[in-house]
Design a protein around this motif. Structure first.
Motif, mmCIF file in Angstrom:
data_model
loop_
_atom_site.group_PDB
_atom_site.id
_atom_site.type_symbol
_atom_site.label_atom_id
_atom_site.label_comp_id
_atom_site.label_asym_id
_atom_site.label_seq_id
_atom_site.Cartn_x
_atom_site.Cartn_y
_atom_site.Cartn_z
ATOM 1 N N ALA A 175 -17.155 -16.137 24.724
ATOM 2 C CA ALA A 175 -17.308 -17.473 24.165
ATOM 3 C C ALA A 175 -16.196 -17.759 23.170
ATOM 4 O O ALA A 175 -15.730 -16.859 22.459
ATOM 5 N N ALA A 176 -15.779 -19.020 23.116
ATOM 6 C CA ALA A 176 -14.800 -19.470 22.128
ATOM 7 C C ALA A 176 -15.227 -20.840 21.625
ATOM 8 O O ALA A 176 -15.690 -21.677 22.401
ATOM 9 N N PRO A 177 -15.075 -21.093 20.321
ATOM 10 C CA PRO A 177 -15.594 -22.335 19.742
ATOM 11 C C PRO A 177 -14.593 -23.486 19.766
ATOM 12 O O PRO A 177 -13.365 -23.279 19.838
ATOM 13 N N GLY A 178 -15.138 -24.692 19.666
ATOM 14 C CA GLY A 178 -14.319 -25.827 19.276
ATOM 15 C C GLY A 178 -14.044 -25.737 17.789
ATOM 16 O O GLY A 178 -14.514 -24.823 17.099
ATOM 17 N N ARG A 179 -13.283 -26.685 17.278
ATOM 18 C CA ARG A 179 -12.965 -26.643 15.859
ATOM 19 C C ARG A 179 -12.986 -28.054 15.282
ATOM 20 O O ARG A 179 -12.861 -29.048 15.997
ATOM 21 N N VAL A 180 -13.157 -28.127 13.979
ATOM 22 C CA VAL A 180 -12.931 -29.370 13.262
ATOM 23 C C VAL A 180 -11.886 -29.063 12.196
ATOM 24 O O VAL A 180 -11.890 -27.978 11.600
ATOM 25 N N ASN A 181 -10.961 -29.976 11.994
ATOM 26 C CA ASN A 181 -9.894 -29.745 11.035
ATOM 27 C C ASN A 181 -10.254 -30.409 9.713
ATOM 28 O O ASN A 181 -10.409 -31.627 9.645
ATOM 29 N N LEU A 182 -10.388 -29.606 8.677
ATOM 30 C CA LEU A 182 -10.751 -30.136 7.371
ATOM 31 C C LEU A 182 -9.609 -30.989 6.802
ATOM 32 O O LEU A 182 -9.828 -32.098 6.310
ATOM 33 N N ILE A 183 -8.395 -30.480 6.881
ATOM 34 C CA ILE A 183 -7.228 -31.221 6.400
ATOM 35 C C ILE A 183 -5.982 -30.581 7.018
ATOM 36 O O ILE A 183 -5.978 -29.385 7.326
ATOM 37 N N GLY A 184 -4.945 -31.382 7.215
ATOM 38 C CA GLY A 184 -3.703 -30.887 7.817
ATOM 39 C C GLY A 184 -3.542 -31.425 9.223
ATOM 40 O O GLY A 184 -3.558 -30.681 10.199
ATOM 41 N N GLU A 185 -3.373 -32.760 9.333
ATOM 42 C CA GLU A 185 -3.345 -33.389 10.657
ATOM 43 C C GLU A 185 -1.917 -33.568 11.150
ATOM 44 O O GLU A 185 -1.081 -34.151 10.466
ATOM 45 N N HIS A 186 -1.635 -33.014 12.338
ATOM 46 C CA HIS A 186 -0.327 -33.088 12.998
ATOM 47 C C HIS A 186 0.755 -32.320 12.235
ATOM 48 O O HIS A 186 1.943 -32.502 12.488
ATOM 49 N N THR A 187 0.344 -31.466 11.322
ATOM 50 C CA THR A 187 1.316 -30.665 10.572
ATOM 51 C C THR A 187 1.696 -29.380 11.298
ATOM 52 O O THR A 187 2.751 -28.807 11.013
ATOM 53 N N ASP A 188 0.868 -28.921 12.230
ATOM 54 C CA ASP A 188 1.135 -27.600 12.816
ATOM 55 C C ASP A 188 2.415 -27.583 13.635
ATOM 56 O O ASP A 188 3.198 -26.639 13.559
ATOM 57 N N TYR A 189 2.685 -28.632 14.421
ATOM 58 C CA TYR A 189 3.921 -28.627 15.198
ATOM 59 C C TYR A 189 5.138 -29.024 14.360
ATOM 60 O O TYR A 189 6.252 -29.087 14.871
ATOM 61 N N ASN A 190 4.903 -29.250 13.078
ATOM 62 C CA ASN A 190 5.993 -29.430 12.122
ATOM 63 C C ASN A 190 6.138 -28.208 11.221
ATOM 64 O O ASN A 190 6.712 -28.301 10.133
ATOM 65 N N ASP A 191 5.617 -27.062 11.696
ATOM 66 C CA ASP A 191 5.713 -25.780 10.990
ATOM 67 C C ASP A 191 4.983 -25.787 9.653
ATOM 68 O O ASP A 191 5.342 -25.034 8.739
ATOM 69 N N GLY A 192 3.950 -26.621 9.522
ATOM 70 C CA GLY A 192 3.300 -26.782 8.242
ATOM 71 C C GLY A 192 2.011 -26.013 8.087
ATOM 72 O O GLY A 192 1.791 -24.957 8.693
ATOM 73 N N PHE A 193 1.111 -26.557 7.255
ATOM 74 C CA PHE A 193 -0.137 -25.899 6.876
ATOM 75 C C PHE A 193 -1.327 -26.675 7.451
ATOM 76 O O PHE A 193 -1.303 -27.910 7.517
ATOM 77 N N VAL A 194 -2.369 -25.955 7.817
ATOM 78 C CA VAL A 194 -3.596 -26.559 8.332
ATOM 79 C C VAL A 194 -4.794 -25.796 7.791
ATOM 80 O O VAL A 194 -4.667 -24.644 7.357
ATOM 81 N N LEU A 195 -5.958 -26.440 7.847
ATOM 82 C CA LEU A 195 -7.181 -25.810 7.336
ATOM 83 C C LEU A 195 -8.367 -26.160 8.238
ATOM 84 O O LEU A 195 -9.245 -26.938 7.872
ATOM 85 N N PRO A 196 -8.406 -25.589 9.442
ATOM 86 C CA PRO A 196 -9.528 -25.852 10.348
ATOM 87 C C PRO A 196 -10.684 -24.880 10.123
ATOM 88 O O PRO A 196 -10.548 -23.856 9.436
ATOM 89 N N LEU A 197 -11.815 -25.222 10.708
ATOM 90 C CA LEU A 197 -12.941 -24.293 10.761
ATOM 91 C C LEU A 197 -13.557 -24.374 12.145
ATOM 92 O O LEU A 197 -13.507 -25.420 12.803
ATOM 93 N N ALA A 198 -14.099 -23.258 12.604
ATOM 94 C CA ALA A 198 -14.718 -23.209 13.928
ATOM 95 C C ALA A 198 -16.104 -23.832 13.877
ATOM 96 O O ALA A 198 -16.827 -23.712 12.883
ATOM 97 N N LEU A 199 -16.455 -24.511 14.948
ATOM 98 C CA LEU A 199 -17.789 -25.096 15.078
ATOM 99 C C LEU A 199 -18.721 -24.115 15.793
ATOM 100 O O LEU A 199 -18.266 -23.215 16.503
ATOM 101 N N PRO A 200 -20.030 -24.310 15.658
ATOM 102 C CA PRO A 200 -20.961 -23.484 16.443
ATOM 103 C C PRO A 200 -20.974 -23.862 17.914
ATOM 104 O O PRO A 200 -21.522 -23.123 18.737
ATOM 105 N N HIS A 201 -20.373 -24.981 18.286
ATOM 106 C CA HIS A 201 -20.281 -25.402 19.682
ATOM 107 C C HIS A 201 -19.225 -24.562 20.390
ATOM 108 O O HIS A 201 -18.096 -24.413 19.894
ATOM 109 N N THR A 202 -19.562 -24.012 21.549
ATOM 110 C CA THR A 202 -18.663 -23.086 22.228
ATOM 111 C C THR A 202 -18.514 -23.403 23.714
ATOM 112 O O THR A 202 -19.368 -24.068 24.313
ATOM 113 N N THR A 203 -17.435 -22.903 24.263
ATOM 114 C CA THR A 203 -17.284 -22.786 25.710
ATOM 115 C C THR A 203 -17.530 -21.332 26.072
ATOM 116 O O THR A 203 -16.894 -20.432 25.507
#
Length: 379
Positions: A16-44
């Motif tokens: 199983a692997a979860p979906g995620r919700v991003n607390l803050i840091g939108e579209h920063t990852d492909y700009n080599d930046g910082f992000v702060l996601p957390l995993a949800l209890p919802h899974t595939t």
């Protein structure tokens, strides 16, 4: 349908692997930046059995109307980018990425079922990819760690499926731990787990899925990424992560077009917002992050231009009803918003948003709490 009903045998295991919700840091990852996601209890979840004959068979319990038995049949040695369509492109792309990395994947029978909402900006695609990668890693003894699997899943989505996403979604799905948010440096691929126990502080983080996805969003993600790369080129830096926040106003005067200027302003200020949230959480001031979330929404709305009327309505209404802060999360043009709220005000805020959606003629959003869950795992 079950694995047995589809394939006539039993799986070697379930992953199983979860979906995620991003607390803050939108579209920063492909700009080599910082992000702060957390995993949800919802899974595939994937029920999987190893094959050594080079055949890959894929079946989803959630893919809706299907022809025949609904099984997608492929050969692993014939997989090429854009060689599979629809949902099956994601697991097929993972197999392709593993094999192009020189890893001995011989094939598999895979049956998927998911509770991750699709189209809600909660990374259902990453959950599909990471669950596949973890199952194949264990079935074929590939010896990859979670971060290595996340990188290969990102390659699958970028180069096989053709979506130019950053690394955040796959890393969150693979590496998050229960009760924590993941503070990730997308350039260095270093991270730490940040305790995020809202219940202990009488708080909730609500996900409000607007259940809309505007067609305008098709192709706009790639345009935003190209615009960010153009901004970095004009400023002479490897990525927008390298633009100092303290010199942002000065640097913006060097950008030729207003559209690119807005993209640059969002990315540089959003990286600072991630750092601000981390400082507040480390200091024990969880309530203080609410204003940072709301500031982040203004930035994605006005500078990055990826919000929409439904998302704006959630944020405006929730804050007016007493929420501590709110913002859209995910790729934009629909999907979900997050709302930080005192537990005692949950019903009031939810009812206010429902009433606002009724008045606007929108379908009410689907609301549930974001409970920080565990990353990918064998069951």
């Amino acid at each position: 349908m079950t694995f047995h009903e589809v394939y006539g045998g039993e799986p070697d295991g379930v992953w199983a692997a979860p979906g995620r919700v991003n607390l803050i840091g939108e579209h920063t990852d492909y700009n080599d930046g910082f992000v702060l996601p957390l995993a949800l209890p919802h899974t595939t979840r994937v029920h999987a059995a190893r094959r050594d004959d080079g055949v890959l068979r894929l079946h989803s319990a959630d893919s809706g109307a299907q022809t025949g038995d609904g099984v997608v049949r492929l050969r692993v040695d014939e997989l090429e980018p854009a060689g599979a369509a629809g949902w099956a492109a994601y697991p097929a792309g993972v197999v392709w990425a593993l094999r192009t990395a020189g890893l001995p994947v011989g094939g598999a029978d895979l049956h998927f079922e998911s509770t991750v909402p699709t189209g809600a900006g909660l990374s259902s695609s990453a959950a599909l990819e990471v669950s596949t990668a973890l199952a194949l890693n264990d079935l074929h003894g590939l010896g990859q760690d979670p971060a290595g699997l996340a990188r290969l899943c990102q390659r699958a989505e970028n180069d096989f499926v053709g979506v130019p996403c950053g690394i955040m979604d796959q890393m969150a799905s693979a590496c998050c731990t229960e009760g924590h948010a993941l503070f990730l440096d997308a350039r260095e691929l270093t991270w730490r787990q940040v305790p995020f126990d809202l219940a202990a502080e009488g708080l909730k983080l609500l996900v409000m899925d607007t259940r809309v996805k505007h067609e305008l969003g098709e192709g706009e993600y790639a345009k935003r990424r190209a615009g960010c790369e153009e901004g970095a080129r004009q400023l002479g830096v490897p990525a927008l992560r390298d633009v100092p926040y303290e010199r942002l106003d000065e640097e913006l005067t060097r950008i030729a077009t207003p559209e690119v200027r807005g993209l640059v302003r969002h990315i540089v200020s959003e990286n600072r917002r991630v750092e601000d949230v981390i400082r507040l959480l480390d200091a024990g001031d969880t309530r203080g992050i609410g204003t940072v979330l709301t500031d982040g929404h203004a930035s994605v709305r006005d500078d990055f231009r990826i919000s929409c009327d439904e998302l704006d309505l959630v944020v405006e209404t929730a804050n007016a009803a007493g929420a501590l802060g709110a913002r859209m999360t995910g790729g934009g043009f629909g999907g979900s918003a997050i709302v930080l709220v005192e537990d005692a005000l949950t019903d009031k805020v939810t009812e206010a948003v429902d009433a606002a959606f009724d008045a606007a003629g929108y379908r009410r959003p689907r609301v549930f709490p974001a409970l920080p869950g565990r990353g990918a795992h064998a069951e």
